[in-house]
Write a protein that holds these residues in place. Structure first.
Motif, mmCIF file in Angstrom:
data_model
loop_
_atom_site.group_PDB
_atom_site.id
_atom_site.type_symbol
_atom_site.label_atom_id
_atom_site.label_comp_id
_atom_site.label_asym_id
_atom_site.label_seq_id
_atom_site.Cartn_x
_atom_site.Cartn_y
_atom_site.Cartn_z
ATOM 1 N N ASN A 1 -27.543 -0.592 -35.348
ATOM 2 C CA ASN A 1 -28.829 0.101 -35.528
ATOM 3 C C ASN A 1 -28.612 1.545 -35.930
ATOM 4 N N LYS B 1 -23.870 2.948 -22.381
ATOM 5 C CA LYS B 1 -25.306 3.204 -22.178
ATOM 6 C C LYS B 1 -25.999 3.605 -23.470
ATOM 7 N N SER C 1 -29.099 1.439 -25.078
ATOM 8 C CA SER C 1 -30.392 2.079 -25.301
ATOM 9 C C SER C 1 -30.722 2.101 -26.782
ATOM 10 N N ASN C 2 -29.722 1.991 -27.614
ATOM 11 C CA ASN C 2 -29.921 1.996 -29.052
ATOM 12 C C ASN C 2 -30.264 0.622 -29.598
ATOM 13 N N ASP D 1 -33.386 11.208 -17.535
ATOM 14 C CA ASP D 1 -33.557 11.878 -18.812
ATOM 15 C C ASP D 1 -35.043 12.036 -19.089
ATOM 16 N N SER E 1 -36.567 13.528 -21.598
ATOM 17 C CA SER E 1 -37.045 13.646 -22.968
ATOM 18 C C SER E 1 -37.290 12.314 -23.642
ATOM 19 N N VAL E 2 -36.687 11.238 -23.123
ATOM 20 C CA VAL E 2 -36.905 9.929 -23.735
ATOM 21 C C VAL E 2 -37.343 8.961 -22.649
ATOM 22 N N PHE F 1 -36.867 5.773 -21.083
ATOM 23 C CA PHE F 1 -35.912 4.685 -21.058
ATOM 24 C C PHE F 1 -36.366 3.541 -20.165
ATOM 25 N N TYR G 1 -37.365 0.854 -20.877
ATOM 26 C CA TYR G 1 -37.018 -0.460 -21.399
ATOM 27 C C TYR G 1 -35.584 -0.860 -21.059
ATOM 28 N N LYS H 1 -33.092 16.755 -27.690
ATOM 29 C CA LYS H 1 -33.412 17.041 -26.290
ATOM 30 C C LYS H 1 -32.714 16.065 -25.375
ATOM 31 N N SER H 2 -32.600 14.816 -25.832
ATOM 32 C CA SER H 2 -32.004 13.810 -24.968
ATOM 33 C C SER H 2 -30.488 13.886 -25.032
ATOM 34 N N GLY I 1 -28.036 7.881 -28.921
ATOM 35 C CA GLY I 1 -28.708 6.873 -29.720
ATOM 36 C C GLY I 1 -30.161 7.226 -30.000
ATOM 37 N N GLN I 2 -30.795 7.888 -29.066
ATOM 38 C CA GLN I 2 -32.229 8.124 -29.208
ATOM 39 C C GLN I 2 -32.554 9.589 -29.429
ATOM 40 N N TRP I 3 -33.600 9.803 -30.164
ATOM 41 C CA TRP I 3 -34.045 11.176 -30.417
ATOM 42 C C TRP I 3 -35.111 11.559 -29.392
ATOM 43 N N GLY I 4 -34.883 12.647 -28.690
ATOM 44 C CA GLY I 4 -35.820 13.021 -27.635
ATOM 45 C C GLY I 4 -36.639 14.242 -27.954
#
Lengths: 305, 354, 259
Positions: free
Chosen positions: A148, B215, B219-220, B239, B241-242, B244, B246, C31-32, C36-39
């Motif tokens: 991804n 991790k 999460s990705n 965390d 800012s996101v 999580f 899920y 931020k995160s 993998g994820q953009w925060g």
């Protein structure tokens, strides 16, 4: 120091008027090398001897005299499992070196043909990525190549199929080429940049087109650079470890991974030393082959070493 | 122009070399504290230095084995280290630690009884617990529709190529052994062979053997299931800012590894009393609470836990933060394997090479 | 047509080289902590860099060692290369082969072998041992970069200079050195690059007294690498690029620097 051979003095008679035995050969410069030879003995040879000793022994590594002889380390290396790892490492290194050469040679040529004003910028910007931490860059590649990751999201966006290359050998290969490419380009460029432009003119004067000029003039002259480049890429490629762990999911460990584990995780210093010695020996053999090629090349050019 | 540059560089180099040399000659006490990365709120170190006047040289290591490797190699002195259970067990066996004088660590009274006198330090002479937790399965709820309550799910062909295992000998072998119903500290050859076969069978389904990338990959969406520490789940949970939510964490019903990281004093220590002061400081209720908040893992300090219950009661519903007694009773603590270490290591290497 | 092909090829190569760097920079604003994820966008990590004592110490040692190792190994390496170039056949082959060993050996073997040397002679591990280790692996690269230039050098040039009355040292300075300067600079750049990013060798020879950025990052690998490291790398990147641009502007023509 060897006595100056009087026959090497040109215009001997004039000199002897005001400078007796003035050296006119660069042989005297030899002395500059002696201190380094001593350094090499202390910091390269002795430490490796220690590793060699460990590879042939077992026992407490701190007490050199308590070590007993043991060939266990070497016997283990001969197990098919480890031999497979060694072959794999060499194969992968060969391929990545090959690609570095194919991709890097044109870059070196292009830069050598560029306006001198821009050359240094091009070259230094080639090296700048190498100044960013290696681990971080490899992590970044993971983000790019993962299922991804950025690459696949981009491919999807423009409608192309996804690439499932991570983890896998292709990803590891990409990672290796990425890390070693500049080390191939630099030595080749250094040599190419000094090729006498007159030679190229002469070649085209004699009727050779660009292609022939390349094959018969440019490439042969660039061989010292190519050999340097191959040395600087193949050897570290064969012993790398972080890349295969992160981009390969550690499913096909390379010999570098194994050695690192022996010293850092398994704490089996003796087996780790045996593996290291074997790797070294194989590399030395490859090295000998390389220097044979170089010597043949030198001889063809009429140079004596 | 080039010459001047060279001279300047050499001068600069000379100045810069002179600096550290002059700094080192002071007679102040400097504690060498060696810990995991991201495992302490470093403002606490500043606080300690201010309160006691003792300087702290804080360095990091990444695995217990690397720590043991460095301690074995010698050549450096460490005053306080934070190894995990089995590493402490080995250090005690090999006489690498100094017994702690608990008169200098009065805050030890705040340590949860369940964390004292554990298998790796049965008489609790050498260590003071620091953080604890479990090993479990981190999973992406959007990609997994089966219940995650057993190690079996990691062998489920439905998730082929999306399963992540840990690049750690004990954790990987531990999972296989637990699945078969054996002890994670097994030294029974036939049991180990069965575990090895199980892991080899699993290999085609495994995406890879990773460290902290697990991790991120889950999460990705790059993978569905992975073996991780409870703390990894907590990192995602805390965390801000996101979202999580899920991502879930399951502790298998067969039982798992219960891990402890603790503070110990190696034999190479130069300032024992100061080291004990540092350990005591870490167990101060306010310090432990602040540290636990910053790092996110479960503290063994009862006062800190009391405060956590007041401030963040919902966290005690999470098996990752506060496993229930049922799980705890079936879980085991790693101890040193002695000579069997080599066998475990070989099996782990074989699994990855084949 | 050829020109565009060349431009496209070079463009692709540089994109390839810089893609991960750009990603690194982008994530320094994330931020995160997750990779993998953009925060969300933030400058927080940049502020953290200045507060973090680990980072400051690691940065100090990394740069210090890199600069010292580069300067020392370039000087020693150039001198040694000139010397070795003039060795007779067998000493030359021997010296070159031994010199290549740190290049050929896996870092871990070089690192472990040096550590064993220090420990068995009771030299405490720290800044000094780490510096020596860096010099040990940098000099061979300098030599490897300078030697081809020496080979290309027409040996008769120096002799001609001396025939014309120059002393050996003048011949060295005014004839040999200028000709091999591109090699020296390549060597210095190589040495700096290798030293600044070194992990394995430093890991084994630094002990507790010293550290560097690579060791720091690697030790974070098990529990999570903070984006503040990304922030630091980005800042370093900007500094390096700026410095290089300035240096390039200052030298009259780019030509002087390399040819």
């Amino acid at each position: 120091m060897k006595k100056k051979n009087p026959s090497m003095n040109s215009s001997a008679s004039d000199h002897h008027h005001y400078k007796k035995h003035a050296p006119t050969s660069t042989r005297y410069l030899r002395v500059l090398g002696y201190p380094y030879v001593i350094w090499m003995v202390i910091f390269i040879i002795v430490p490796l001897l220690l590793v060699l000793i460990y590879s042939f022994t077992k026992g407490d590594i701190h007490n050199l005299f308590s070590l007993e002889f043991s060939a266990d380390g070497y016997l283990r290396v001969l197990e098919p499992m480890y031999l497979k790892v060694i072959m794999n490492s060499f194969w992968l290194a060969l391929i990545s070196t090959f690609f570095c050469l194919i991709l890097g040679y044109p870059v070196a040529m292009i830069i050598a043909n560029t306006n001198p004003k821009y050359r240094s910028i091009l070259l230094t910007f080639l090296l700048v990525p190498m100044w960013m931490n290696f681990l971080l860059r490899t992590y970044a590649w993971m983000s790019i190549l993962s299922p991804n990751g950025i690459l696949n999201r981009f491919l999807e966006w423009i409608g192309l199929p996804r690439l499932e290359i991570m983890p896998g050998q292709t990803a590891v290969l990409l990672g290796m080429i990425y890390n070693f490419l500049p080390f191939m380009i630099l030595p080749i460029y250094t040599v190419l940049s000094k090729i006498d432009k007159n030679l190229l003119e002469a070649s085209s004067d004699l009727g050779g087109n660009k292609f022939v000029t390349f094959i018969k003039v440019i490439f042969p002259l660039s061989i010292p650079g190519v050999v340097s480049g191959i040395t600087m890429v193949f050897m570290p490629a064969v012993s790398t470890f972080v890349i295969s762990g992160l981009l390969g999911g550690d499913k096909t460990p390379l010999i570098g991974d194994l050695i690192e584990q022996q010293f850092m995780t398994n704490r089996n210093w003796h087996f780790g030393s045996s593996l290291s010695i074997i790797l070294m020996v194989m590399i030395l053999i490859s090295m000998a082959i390389m220097s044979r090629i170089e010597r043949n090349n030198d001889r063809e050019e009429g140079r004596t070493s | 122009m080039k010459k001047r540059l060279l001279v300047l560089l050499v001068l600069l180099a000379a100045i810069v070399v002179a600096m550290p040399i002059s700094g080192c000659s002071s007679n102040k006490v400097v504690l060498n504290v060696f810990n995991w990365g991201e495992y302490m709120d470093e403002t606490l170190i500043d606080q300690f230095e201010k309160e006691t006047g003792i300087s702290v040289n804080y360095k990091l290591y990444e695995t217990n084995e690397a720590l043991l490797s460095k301690m074995e190699a010698g050549g450096s002195s460490y005053d306080v280290v934070f190894p995990s259970d089995y590493a402490i067990s080995e250090m005690i066996k090999r006489d690498m630690l100094l017994p702690i004088d608990f008169n200098n660590v009065p805050n030890f009274k705040y340590v949860d009884e369940r964390c004292k006198n554990r298998e790796y330090d049965p008489e609790n002479k050498y260590s003071v617990p620091y953080f604890w937790g479990t090993v479990g399965i981190l999973y992406n709820k959007e990609m997994v529709d089966d219940p995650v309550d057993s190690w079996d799910i990691l062998w489920n062909e439905k998730y082929a190529g999306k399963i992540l295992m840990k690049k750690d000998v004990r954790d990987t072998m531990g999972v296989a052994l637990k699945k078969l119903g054996f002890s994670v500290n097994s030294t029974n050859d036939s049991e180990l062979q069965l575990a090895k076969q199980l892991l080899l069978d699993q290999k085609p389904l495994v995406n890879g053997y990773y460290g902290d990338q697990i991790k991120d990959m889950i999460s990705n969406g790059d993978a569905a299931l992975g073996v991780t520490y409870s703390g990894d789940f907590m990192d995602l949970y805390w965390d801000e800012s996101v979202d999580f939510s899920y991502v879930g964490f399951g502790v298998p019903k067969e039982g798992t590894n219960l891990w402890f990281d603790a503070m110990v004093i190696p034999k190479s220590c130069r300032y024992k009393k100061e080291a004990e002061m540092f350990i005591n400081f870490m167990m101060d209720p306010d310090v432990a609470y602040q540290n636990s908040n910053a790092v996110g893992y479960t503290s063994p300090n009862t006062e800190a836990i009391k405060r956590m219950r007041e401030e963040y009661p919902e966290v005690f519903e999470l098996p990752a933060y506060w496993p229930d007694d049922d799980v705890l009773s079936k879980s085991e603590v790693y101890v040193d394997l002695g000579d069997y270490k080599t066998i475990y290591n070989d099996i782990f290497t074989q699994i990855r090479v084949e | 047509m050829k020109k565009t092909a060349v431009r496209i090829y070079m463009g692709l190569i540089y994109i390839f080289l810089y893609a991960p760097i750009i990603l690194l920079i982008v994530f320094s604003f994330n931020k995160s902590k997750s990779r993998g994820q953009w925060g969300g966008f933030t400058f927080d990590w940049y502020l953290e860099v200045f507060k973090d004592r680990q980072i400051k110490e690691a940065l100090f040692y990394t740069i210090l060692v890199a600069v010292l190792a580069t300067v020392i190994s370039t000087i020693v390496g150039t001198i040694a290369a000139i010397g070795i170039h003039n060795f007779k056949r067998f000493p030359k082959a021997f010296s070159l082969n031994v010199n290549n060993l740190p290049v050929l050996n896996p870092d871990i073997v070089t690192g472990v072998s040096l550590m064993t040397l220090f420990i068995s002679t009771s030299i405490p591990l720290g800044f000094g041992t780490m510096l020596i280790a860096h010099i040990v692996f940098c000099i061979p690269y300098v030599i490897l970069a300078v030697l081809p230039k020496l080979k290309q050098l027409n040996r008769h040039l120096a002799e001609a200079a001396m025939d014309l009355g120059a002393t050996p040292w003048v011949a060295l300075r005014k004839v040999i050195l200028p000709e091999i300067t591109p090699g020296i600079i390549s060597g210095a750049l190589l040495a700096f690059t290798l030293s600044i990013d070194d992990f394995v060798i430093s890991f084994f020879t630094a002990g507790t007294e010293a550290t560097n950025l690579s060791i720091l990052i690697y030790s974070m690998a098990k529990r999570g690498v903070k984006p503040s490291i990304n922030a630091l790398s980005t800042m370093l990147f900007i500094v390096v690029v700026t410095l290089l641009l300035i240096v390039n502007k200052k030298s009259e023509k780019g030509e002087e620097l390399y040819l």
